[in-house]
Design a protein around this motif. Structure first.
Motif, short mmCIF file in Angstrom:
data_model
loop_
_atom_site.label_atom_id
_atom_site.label_comp_id
_atom_site.label_asym_id
_atom_site.label_seq_id
_atom_site.Cartn_x
_atom_site.Cartn_y
_atom_site.Cartn_z
N MET A 64 0.50 -0.73 0.26
CA MET A 64 -0.10 -0.40 0.01
C MET A 64 0.68 0.89 -0.08
O MET A 64 0.54 2.15 -0.73
CB MET A 64 -0.68 0.15 0.83
CG MET A 64 -1.42 1.49 1.18
SD MET A 64 -2.86 1.51 0.20
CE MET A 64 -3.65 0.66 -0.76
N ARG A 65 2.20 1.63 0.48
CA ARG A 65 3.14 2.22 0.67
C ARG A 65 3.47 2.49 -0.93
O ARG A 65 3.52 3.65 -0.75
CB ARG A 65 3.85 2.20 1.89
CG ARG A 65 4.03 2.30 3.15
CD ARG A 65 4.96 1.75 4.25
NE ARG A 65 4.56 1.73 5.14
CZ ARG A 65 5.33 1.34 6.17
NH1 ARG A 65 6.49 1.02 6.03
NH2 ARG A 65 4.64 0.97 7.71
N ARG A 66 3.61 1.39 -1.58
CA ARG A 66 4.05 1.74 -2.98
C ARG A 66 2.54 2.28 -3.85
O ARG A 66 3.38 3.54 -4.43
CB ARG A 66 4.34 0.06 -3.89
CG ARG A 66 5.94 -0.54 -2.53
CD ARG A 66 5.72 -1.53 -3.49
NE ARG A 66 6.91 -2.53 -2.65
CZ ARG A 66 7.15 -4.13 -3.01
NH1 ARG A 66 6.02 -4.74 -3.38
NH2 ARG A 66 8.78 -4.07 -2.60
N CYS A 67 1.83 2.07 -3.57
CA CYS A 67 0.58 3.02 -3.95
C CYS A 67 0.34 4.13 -3.55
O CYS A 67 0.51 4.82 -4.17
CB CYS A 67 -0.56 2.39 -3.58
SG CYS A 67 -1.02 0.50 -4.26
N VAL A 68 0.56 4.41 -2.69
CA VAL A 68 0.69 6.17 -2.13
C VAL A 68 1.95 6.47 -2.76
O VAL A 68 1.59 7.82 -2.97
CB VAL A 68 0.86 5.71 -0.68
CG1 VAL A 68 1.35 7.80 0.08
CG2 VAL A 68 -0.30 5.61 -0.02
N LEU A 69 2.89 6.34 -2.46
CA LEU A 69 4.41 6.80 -3.33
C LEU A 69 4.06 7.36 -4.99
O LEU A 69 4.41 8.33 -5.01
CB LEU A 69 5.73 5.81 -3.53
CG LEU A 69 6.83 6.43 -3.88
CD1 LEU A 69 6.99 7.47 -3.03
CD2 LEU A 69 7.81 5.48 -4.01
#
Length: 396
Positions: free
Chosen positions: A349-354
């Motif tokens: 999910m952090r990758r999506c946020v990035l």
């Protein structure tokens, strides 16, 4: 004026209702083909011939600096009016795409019945109405002042009236344009006054409706960017699964992508017009300031020139200020991502946020041709340039 605006509210266009009414009344917004559309286009075409007559008159009186400067300031503003009306009609499809996007997008947001979203929509709609009221009032005052200038000049001085009766001075005019008949006396003078008054109303309507429409659209983008930042701050509130979080990220990404896409369309129809306007506005401000400080200018003429100068500066400031607001909000919209609870999410999910943060780094700013951006520093630069031109002219 506020009561007048309320009469032109459109449930299908809650944000652009009054401005679309004004654009349609003055023949720029043409939703349906037919006789009315053809008559409006004929009117726009006839006004072009009037502008040509103003340039012809400017050539005739080029030896008289005071008269030439007054003619030049009005003629250039008239040219801008024609350019605004002509490009709006010519690029009607692009304008229609922008209006349809605003209508459908706001309708979709209002159906969600989210309190924060409703507050943002109501806030920038309320602000847009205030700007519209103030600007329409300013333009109406300017047109009223210009139309009544001959009467005020005639009534201001007994000596001036005596010179008119003696034939040493001509009757005062509203505008300066060449005519195939004698416009200084009798029926010709009355006809020219009536024609000039109608053209002033036409030009004032074009300026008021075009500019407020653009300012309201810029306020829309500013408000939507603020709303997007608030949505990013709430990315991970009230979610039950990974798919819910991905849905929120996808919605924010789509929201920003739509804003960038339609801001580019708006910039494509505004940039050529504002490029011409920025150049002309610099010269008009300079010419008006020169007339204002001229020794032969009467008190009534100074009042007219001062009001006209204030309207020019306000018009330019509106564009630069609201474009600057859009640009500022596009710079800070990504802060909403970092203020969310991204740190509590798993790695994927952090990758999506990035990726979302990278998308939000695409800035929005409106331009005036290929050489400058509309911003507050640009506004200050134009005023400095106008003052430099004025200093050069005043020394001669």
């Amino acid at each position: 004026m506020s009561s007048l605006l309320n009469r032109f509210e459109d449930p299908e266009n809650p944000l652009l209702g009054p401005t679309l009414w004004g654009l349609q009344t003055w023949g720029m917004w043409q939703p349906k083909p037919g006789l009315a559309k053809n008559l409006y286009n004929l009117l726009h075409f006839l006004i072009i011939f009037f502008i040509i007559s103003q340039y012809v008159e400017l050539w005739i009186i080029r030896e008289n600096l005071e008269m030439a400067l007054r003619n030049l300031s009005i003629t250039m503003l008239s040219s801008v009016c024609v350019i605004k009306a002509g490009t709006f009609v010519f690029w009607q499809k692009n304008w229609r795409d922008i209006v349809d996007f605003v209508r459908h997008f706001e309708s979709y947001q209002r159906r969600k019945k989210d309190d924060i979203t409703q507050n943002f929509l109501d806030d920038y709609k309320r602000y847009s109405r205030k700007v519209t009221v103030c600007y329409w009032s300013l333009v109406a005052a300017t047109v009223f002042t210009v139309v009544l200038t001959p009467l005020a000049s005639f009534m201001s001085s007994a000596e001036y009236r005596m010179q008119i009766r003696n034939g040493t001075k001509p009757y005062p005019e509203i505008l300066s344009s060449w005519t195939p008949f004698d416009r200084t006396r009798g029926i010709g003078y009355i006809l020219s006054l009536v024609m000039h008054a109608l053209i002033c109303v036409y030009g004032g309507g074009i300026v008021a409706n075009y500019d407020t429409n653009v300012v309201v659209l810029m306020s829309f983008f500013t408000g939507q960017l603020g709303l997007l930042r608030a949505k990013c701050e709430r990315l991970f509130e009230n979610i039950n699964s990974y798919s819910d979080a991905v849905k929120n990220v996808r919605e924010c990404h789509k929201h920003h992508d739509l804003l960038v896409r339609y801001a580019k369309i708006l910039d494509s129809v505004l940039s050529p017009v504002l490029f011409v306007y920025v150049i002309i506005c610099s010269l008009m401000i300079c010419a008006s300031a020169t007339q204002l400080t001229s020794e032969g200018t009467t008190a009534m003429q100074q009042v007219w020139i001062a009001e006209y100068l204030a309207a020019l500066i306000a018009q330019l400031f509106l564009y630069c200020w609201h474009s600057n607001q859009v640009y500022y909000m596009s710079l800070v919209v990504d802060t909403g991502v970092y203020q969310s609870g991204w740190w509590s999410q798993e790695v994927r999910m952090r990758r999506c946020v990035l990726l979302l943060a990278g998308q939000l780094n695409r800035n929005i700013i409106f331009s005036a041709g290929p050489f400058t951006k509309l911003s507050v520093p640009t506004f200050v630069t134009i005023l400095k340039g106008s003052y430099s031109y004025y200093t050069i002219l005043s020394k001669k």
